[in-house]
Design an enzyme around this catalytic site. Structure first.
Site, PDB file in Angstrom:
ATOM      1  N   ALA A  10       0.937  -1.195  -0.068  1.00 48.63           N
ATOM      2  CA  ALA A  10       0.087   0.071  -0.087  1.00 48.63           C
ATOM      3  C   ALA A  10       0.748   1.442  -0.082  1.00 48.63           C
ATOM      4  O   ALA A  10       0.606   2.323  -0.990  1.00 48.63           O
ATOM      5  CB  ALA A  10      -1.102  -0.022   1.218  1.00 48.63           C
ATOM      6  N   ALA A  11       1.750   1.342   0.978  1.00 47.53           N
ATOM      7  CA  ALA A  11       2.515   2.517   1.158  1.00 47.53           C
ATOM      8  C   ALA A  11       3.526   2.726  -0.260  1.00 47.53           C
ATOM      9  O   ALA A  11       3.571   3.601  -0.954  1.00 47.53           O
ATOM     10  CB  ALA A  11       3.506   2.388   2.456  1.00 47.53           C
ATOM     11  N   SER A  38       0.702  -3.746  -4.955  1.00 54.39           N
ATOM     12  CA  SER A  38      -0.526  -3.097  -4.701  1.00 54.39           C
ATOM     13  C   SER A  38      -1.652  -4.087  -3.969  1.00 54.39           C
ATOM     14  O   SER A  38      -2.834  -3.965  -4.306  1.00 54.39           O
ATOM     15  CB  SER A  38      -1.216  -2.323  -5.694  1.00 54.39           C
ATOM     16  OG  SER A  38      -2.205  -1.872  -5.679  1.00 54.39           O
ATOM     17  N   PRO A  41      -3.231  -7.276   2.163  1.00 55.44           N
ATOM     18  CA  PRO A  41      -3.214  -8.510   3.215  1.00 55.44           C
ATOM     19  C   PRO A  41      -4.557  -8.470   4.140  1.00 55.44           C
ATOM     20  O   PRO A  41      -4.950  -9.618   4.427  1.00 55.44           O
ATOM     21  CB  PRO A  41      -1.974  -8.207   4.093  1.00 55.44           C
ATOM     22  CG  PRO A  41      -1.226  -7.241   3.546  1.00 55.44           C
ATOM     23  CD  PRO A  41      -1.975  -6.367   2.505  1.00 55.44           C
ATOM     24  N   CYS A  42      -5.137  -7.269   4.242  1.00 57.64           N
ATOM     25  CA  CYS A  42      -6.441  -7.371   4.949  1.00 57.64           C
ATOM     26  C   CYS A  42      -7.479  -8.468   4.165  1.00 57.64           C
ATOM     27  O   CYS A  42      -8.324  -8.692   4.920  1.00 57.64           O
ATOM     28  CB  CYS A  42      -6.978  -5.848   4.655  1.00 57.64           C
ATOM     29  SG  CYS A  42      -5.834  -4.555   4.763  1.00 57.64           S
ATOM     30  N   TYR A  59      -5.298  -4.544  -5.852  1.00 60.54           N
ATOM     31  CA  TYR A  59      -6.247  -3.575  -6.695  1.00 60.54           C
ATOM     32  C   TYR A  59      -6.038  -3.329  -8.180  1.00 60.54           C
ATOM     33  O   TYR A  59      -6.896  -3.310  -8.814  1.00 60.54           O
ATOM     34  CB  TYR A  59      -6.179  -2.342  -5.786  1.00 60.54           C
ATOM     35  CG  TYR A  59      -6.983  -1.602  -6.046  1.00 60.54           C
ATOM     36  CD1 TYR A  59      -8.599  -1.713  -5.436  1.00 60.54           C
ATOM     37  CD2 TYR A  59      -7.192  -0.068  -6.601  1.00 60.54           C
ATOM     38  CE1 TYR A  59      -9.509  -1.026  -5.837  1.00 60.54           C
ATOM     39  CE2 TYR A  59      -8.034   0.438  -7.048  1.00 60.54           C
ATOM     40  CZ  TYR A  59      -9.434   0.212  -6.340  1.00 60.54           C
ATOM     41  OH  TYR A  59     -10.450   1.085  -6.653  1.00 60.54           O
ATOM     42  N   TYR A  60      -4.872  -3.036  -8.605  1.00 59.58           N
ATOM     43  CA  TYR A  60      -4.297  -2.973  -9.868  1.00 59.58           C
ATOM     44  C   TYR A  60      -3.343  -4.118 -10.301  1.00 59.58           C
ATOM     45  O   TYR A  60      -2.658  -4.232  -9.432  1.00 59.58           O
ATOM     46  CB  TYR A  60      -3.789  -1.642 -10.270  1.00 59.58           C
ATOM     47  CG  TYR A  60      -4.495  -0.584 -10.163  1.00 59.58           C
ATOM     48  CD1 TYR A  60      -5.773  -0.086 -10.893  1.00 59.58           C
ATOM     49  CD2 TYR A  60      -4.225   0.406  -9.129  1.00 59.58           C
ATOM     50  CE1 TYR A  60      -6.477   0.878 -10.625  1.00 59.58           C
ATOM     51  CE2 TYR A  60      -5.054   1.868  -9.016  1.00 59.58           C
ATOM     52  CZ  TYR A  60      -6.140   1.699  -9.784  1.00 59.58           C
ATOM     53  OH  TYR A  60      -7.061   2.851  -9.699  1.00 59.58           O
ATOM     54  N   VAL A  79      15.171  -6.990  -1.973  1.00 63.84           N
ATOM     55  CA  VAL A  79      16.465  -5.907  -1.704  1.00 63.84           C
ATOM     56  C   VAL A  79      17.126  -6.609  -0.611  1.00 63.84           C
ATOM     57  O   VAL A  79      16.776  -6.783   0.371  1.00 63.84           O
ATOM     58  CB  VAL A  79      16.130  -4.472  -1.451  1.00 63.84           C
ATOM     59  CG1 VAL A  79      17.251  -3.768  -1.065  1.00 63.84           C
ATOM     60  CG2 VAL A  79      15.158  -3.986  -2.616  1.00 63.84           C
ATOM     61  N   ARG A 426     -24.216  11.788  26.675  1.00 65.38           N
ATOM     62  CA  ARG A 426     -25.309  12.500  27.815  1.00 65.38           C
ATOM     63  C   ARG A 426     -24.935  11.796  29.068  1.00 65.38           C
ATOM     64  O   ARG A 426     -24.963  12.614  30.086  1.00 65.38           O
ATOM     65  CB  ARG A 426     -26.886  12.173  27.249  1.00 65.38           C
ATOM     66  CG  ARG A 426     -27.778  12.964  28.343  1.00 65.38           C
ATOM     67  CD  ARG A 426     -29.138  12.676  27.763  1.00 65.38           C
ATOM     68  NE  ARG A 426     -29.497  11.238  27.694  1.00 65.38           N
ATOM     69  CZ  ARG A 426     -29.647  10.249  28.627  1.00 65.38           C
ATOM     70  NH1 ARG A 426     -29.662  10.471  29.845  1.00 65.38           N
ATOM     71  NH2 ARG A 426     -30.275   9.078  28.111  1.00 65.38           N
TER      72      ARG A 426
HETATM   73  P1  FAD Z   1       2.820  -4.157   3.217  1.00 68.55           P
HETATM   74  O1  FAD Z   1       1.524  -4.253   2.527  1.00 68.55           O
HETATM   75  O2  FAD Z   1       3.318  -5.440   4.016  1.00 68.55           O
HETATM   76  O3  FAD Z   1       3.912  -4.207   2.197  1.00 68.55           O
HETATM   77  C1  FAD Z   1       5.077  -4.366   2.188  1.00 68.55           C
HETATM   78  C2  FAD Z   1       5.746  -4.964   0.864  1.00 68.55           C
HETATM   79  O4  FAD Z   1       7.193  -4.847   1.087  1.00 68.55           O
HETATM   80  C3  FAD Z   1       5.505  -6.322   1.079  1.00 68.55           C
HETATM   81  O5  FAD Z   1       4.862  -6.547  -0.223  1.00 68.55           O
HETATM   82  C4  FAD Z   1       7.026  -6.955   0.839  1.00 68.55           C
HETATM   83  O6  FAD Z   1       6.854  -8.157   0.134  1.00 68.55           O
HETATM   84  C5  FAD Z   1       7.605  -5.847   0.659  1.00 68.55           C
HETATM   85  N1  FAD Z   1       9.303  -6.087   1.120  1.00 68.55           N
HETATM   86  C6  FAD Z   1       9.679  -6.059   2.208  1.00 68.55           C
HETATM   87  N2  FAD Z   1      10.965  -6.198   2.581  1.00 68.55           N
HETATM   88  C7  FAD Z   1      11.410  -6.278   1.244  1.00 68.55           C
HETATM   89  C8  FAD Z   1      12.586  -6.219   0.498  1.00 68.55           C
HETATM   90  N3  FAD Z   1      13.928  -6.428   1.421  1.00 68.55           N
HETATM   91  N4  FAD Z   1      12.778  -6.237  -0.671  1.00 68.55           N
HETATM   92  C9  FAD Z   1      11.709  -6.320  -1.613  1.00 68.55           C
HETATM   93  N5  FAD Z   1      10.367  -6.163  -1.107  1.00 68.55           N
HETATM   94  C10 FAD Z   1      10.273  -6.143   0.347  1.00 68.55           C
HETATM   95  N6  FAD Z   1      -5.380  -3.253   8.237  1.00 68.55           N
HETATM   96  C11 FAD Z   1      -6.386  -2.400   8.196  1.00 68.55           C
HETATM   97  O7  FAD Z   1      -6.422  -1.095   8.279  1.00 68.55           O
HETATM   98  N7  FAD Z   1      -7.568  -3.190   8.204  1.00 68.55           N
HETATM   99  C12 FAD Z   1      -7.865  -4.219   8.018  1.00 68.55           C
HETATM  100  O8  FAD Z   1      -8.728  -4.973   7.889  1.00 68.55           O
HETATM  101  C13 FAD Z   1      -6.500  -5.120   7.817  1.00 68.55           C
HETATM  102  N8  FAD Z   1      -6.556  -6.324   7.908  1.00 68.55           N
HETATM  103  C14 FAD Z   1      -5.109  -7.127   7.777  1.00 68.55           C
HETATM  104  C15 FAD Z   1      -5.284  -8.463   7.743  1.00 68.55           C
HETATM  105  C16 FAD Z   1      -4.209  -9.245   7.565  1.00 68.55           C
HETATM  106  C17 FAD Z   1      -4.006 -10.642   7.618  1.00 68.55           C
HETATM  107  C18 FAD Z   1      -3.038  -8.602   7.616  1.00 68.55           C
HETATM  108  C19 FAD Z   1      -1.600  -9.292   7.507  1.00 68.55           C
HETATM  109  C20 FAD Z   1      -2.984  -7.237   7.873  1.00 68.55           C
HETATM  110  C21 FAD Z   1      -4.155  -6.549   8.091  1.00 68.55           C
HETATM  111  N9  FAD Z   1      -3.874  -5.050   8.132  1.00 68.55           N
HETATM  112  C22 FAD Z   1      -5.236  -4.462   8.208  1.00 68.55           C
HETATM  113  C23 FAD Z   1      -2.842  -4.201   8.091  1.00 68.55           C
HETATM  114  C24 FAD Z   1      -2.378  -3.833   6.737  1.00 68.55           C
HETATM  115  O9  FAD Z   1      -2.364  -5.065   5.795  1.00 68.55           O
HETATM  116  C25 FAD Z   1      -1.145  -2.981   6.677  1.00 68.55           C
HETATM  117  O10 FAD Z   1      -1.338  -2.027   7.600  1.00 68.55           O
HETATM  118  C26 FAD Z   1      -0.797  -2.586   5.207  1.00 68.55           C
HETATM  119  O11 FAD Z   1      -0.747  -3.552   4.324  1.00 68.55           O
HETATM  120  C27 FAD Z   1       0.523  -1.954   5.234  1.00 68.55           C
HETATM  121  O12 FAD Z   1       1.129  -1.607   3.999  1.00 68.55           O
HETATM  122  P2  FAD Z   1       2.521  -1.227   3.731  1.00 68.55           P
HETATM  123  O13 FAD Z   1       2.614  -1.134   2.221  1.00 68.55           O
HETATM  124  O14 FAD Z   1       3.278  -0.530   4.884  1.00 68.55           O
HETATM  125  O15 FAD Z   1       3.002  -2.694   4.085  1.00 68.55           O
END
Ligand code: FAD
Length: 430
Positions: A10-11, A38, A41-42, A59-60, A79, A426
Site C-alpha cells: 500500500a505505502a 498493490s 493483506p487485509c 487492486y491493480y 532487496v 449524555r
Molecule cells: P505491506 O502491505 O506489508 O507491504 C510491504 C511490502 O514490502 C511487501 O509486499 C513485502 O513483500 C515488501 N518487502 C519487504 N521487504 C522487502 C525487501 N527487502 N525487498 C523487496 N520487497 C520487500 N489493516 C487495516 O487497516 N484493516 C484491516 O482490515 C487489515 N486487515 C489485515 C489482515 C491481515 C491478515 C494482515 C496481515 C494485515 C491486515 N491489515 C489491516 C494491516 C495492513 O495490511 C497493513 O497495515 C498494510 O498492508 C501496510 O502496508 P505497507 O505498504 O506498509 O506494508
C-alpha cells in the site's frame, strides 16, 4: 532523478504513483520481494473464507503500474543490501545493483514468530502476504488451531469456522487491545462458533514433519494445521544497514514529512512510526489507511513538496460473523496507562428503531476530565457508522457536548432517534 521504492504494498505503490504523477520525467523503480503488488493483506481471511480469489487482492495488476503509470516495477525482487545511493537486489536468481538519488522504504511489517518448540514444523502458517492465503487453502484438514485472538486471529477463525477451530489466547479476553468489558461481549459470540481457550499458553508444537498436536499449559489439541497470529513487527533490516534512525517504538523514525534522519531517505507504512493524535506521543500504528496516506505524503515530499502527515488515532474495525467490532482512539485501560484522568460509560442499546429488527449495539465511550473524547469501542449491529463518526470526533478533540449536539442523521432503519453516541455522551455529562 532516480527514485527507488522498496516494497510494493500500500505505502510503496502509493508513494511511487505520486512521484510519477508529479514528476513524470523522473525514473521511479519499485522492488517487491513477492509476486504481488498493490496487494491487500487485509483480504487474506476473506480469500480463505472463499469470498474471493487470491489474485483479486491486487487492486491493480502489475501491467497497470508499468504501462499506465510508467513505473519500473520489479516483482520477485528482494532487496538484500542497501547502502547510501545503491541497492543490491536478488532477482531472477542473481544479484543486481541499482542506484538511487532518493529512496522510499516501504517494507511493511512481518508476523512475530513465537519461540516455541516445534514452531518450524510444516503446516504452521502465518498470515502476512497473499501467497499465505494460497498455502492455507491448500493445507486441507478438519482440526485447526489458531494461536492469538487479535483481529487477525478472529478473522481467520471466522474464515475457517465451518471446521473444528480452536483459538488459544494467553490473556483473559480476546482482542487484547480492547477493554475487557467490551471484549467479553465478543467472547460470547466467538464461543458460539469456535473453541476459544483463554488464559492458556502454547508450550510446544508436536509432529513428525508436519504439525499434529499443539501442547499448552492446560491441555493438548489435535491440529491438521496451525495459524500463528500473535502480532507483527516492523521490517527495519534495510533501515539499519542504511543507518536510518529507529524510533522509540522500534519502527523507523520519521518526521511529519515522512523524512528520516537522512534527507534523501523517506519511510512510510507499517515499517515507520507516527504520532498518536490522542496522546501526542510517538506510536506505531500498522494499519492500511495509515500506510496509504503515509505513502501519499512520502511521494509528494520526495518530489520537493512539504505536506504533513498529522498522525493517526489507531482506528480499527473487524467483524466476527454478524458482529461488527471496532475501536477508535484509546481503550479505558490504554488511557489510564497514559496517565489520563478517565471517565467512561458502556451502554447497550438498539442499533435501529425498536420496530426495525432485533439489532443490539454495545458502545463504550472514554473521556478525560474535560469531557474530551479519548476513545470509543463499539460492538454489535451497525457499530461501523458510530465508529466512523467517533473517529472524526476524537481526531479533532471534540467533547461530550459536541457529540450530544451533533446533528447526526436519523431514520428508523438506521438508528434509534437517540443514537448510541449521543446517549453515551449524555451519560458522561458536559
Ligand atoms: P505491506 O502491505 O506489508 O507491504 C510491504 C511490502 O514490502 C511487501 O509486499 C513485502 O513483500 C515488501 N518487502 C519487504 N521487504 C522487502 C525487501 N527487502 N525487498 C523487496 N520487497 C520487500 N489493516 C487495516 O487497516 N484493516 C484491516 O482490515 C487489515 N486487515 C489485515 C489482515 C491481515 C491478515 C494482515 C496481515 C494485515 C491486515 N491489515 C489491516 C494491516 C495492513 O495490511 C497493513 O497495515 C498494510 O498492508 C501496510 O502496508 P505497507 O505498504 O506498509 O506494508
Amino acid at each position: 532523478m532516480n527514485v527507488a521504492v522498496v516494497g510494493g504494498g500500500a505505502a510503496g505503490m502509493t508513494a511511487a504513483s505520486r512521484v510519477r504523477a508529479l514528476k513524470p520525467e523522473w525514473k521511479v523503480s519499485v522492488f517487491e520481494g513477492s509476486n504481488f503488488v498493490s496487494h491487500a493483506p487485509c483480504g487474506i481471511p476473506h480469500v480463505v473464507a472463499g469470498i474471493t480469489d487470491v489474485s483479486s487482492l491486487m487492486y491493480y495488476p502489475p501491467e497497470f503500474f508499468i504501462k499506465k503509470r510508467g513505473i519500473d516495477l520489479h516483482l520477485n525482487a528482494r532487496v538484500v543490501e542497501a547502502g547510501y545511493g545503491y541497492l543490491v537486489v536478488e532477482e531472477n536468481g542473481r544479484e543486481r545493483r541499482y542506484d538511487w538519488d532518493r529512496l522510499v522504504l516501504a517494507t511493511g511489517a512481518s508476523p512475530l514468530i513465537p519461540r516455541i518448540d516445534g514452531v518450524g514444523l510444516e503446516n504452521i502458517f502465518t498470515v502476512d502476504l497473499p501467497p499465505d492465503a494460497e498455502r492455507i487453502i491448500k493445507a486441507k484438514g478438519e482440526s485447526i488451531v489458531i494461536v492469538g485472538s487479535g483481529y487477525v486471529g478472529l478473522e481467520m477463525a471466522e474464515a475457517l469456522s465451518s471446521r473444528k477451530v480452536t483459538v488459544i489466547e494467553m490473556l483473559s479476553h480476546p482482542l487484547p487491545n480492547f477493554d475487557a468489558d467490551v471484549a467479553d461481549v465478543v467472547r460470547k459470540e466467538v464461543e458460539k462458533k469456535v473453541n476459544l481457550r483463554l488464559n492458556e499458553r502454547v508450550e510446544a508444537f508436536e509432529g513428525e514433519d508436519r504439525v499434529e498436536k499443539v501442547v499448552t499449559d492446560k491441555g493438548e489439541y489435535e491440529a491438521d494445521f496451525v495459524i500463528l497470529a500473535v502480532g507483527v513487527k516492523p521490517n527495519i533490516e534495510l533501515a539499519k544497514q542504511l543507518r536510518v534512525r529507529l524510533g522509540e517504538t522500534g519502527a523507523i523514525e520519521v518526521d511529519k514529512h515522512m523524512t528520516t534522519n537522512i534527507d534523501e531517505i523517506f519511510a512510510a507504512g507499517d515499517c515507520a512510526e507516527t504520532i498518536n493524535i490522542v496522546t501526542g506521543k510517538k506510536a506505531w500504528i500498522p494499519l492500511a489507511p495509515v500506510a496509504n496516506k503515509m505513502g501519499y505524503v512520502a511521494g509528494v515530499n520526495v518530489c520537493g513538496g512539504r505536506i504533513e502527515f498529522p498522525g493517526a488515532i489507531g482506528a480499527q474495525i473487524t467483524k466476527f460473523h454478524d458482529m461488527e467490532i471496532g475501536k477508535v482512539g484509546l481503550s479505558e485501560a490504554e488511557a489510564r496507562k497514559e496517565g489520563f484522568n478517565v471517565e467512561s460509560v458502556m451502554i447497550k442499546t438498539r442499533s435501529r428503531a425498536h420496530y426495525y429488527g432485533e439489532g443490539e449495539l454495545w458502545l463504550k465511550m472514554v473521556v478525560d476530565e474535560n469531557k474530551r473524547l479519548l476513545g470509543v469501542q463499539a460492538v454489535g449491529d451497525a457499530a461501523f457508522p458510530r465508529l466512523y463518526a467517533a473517529a472524526i470526533a476524537i481526531q479533532h478533540g471534540l467533547t461530550t457536548k459536541d457529540i450530544f449536539f451533533s446533528d447526526l442523521p436519523y431514520a428508523p432503519p438506521f438508528s434509534p432517534v437517540w443514537d448510541a453516541l449521543v446517549v453515551a455522551a449524555r451519560k458522561l455529562r458536559f
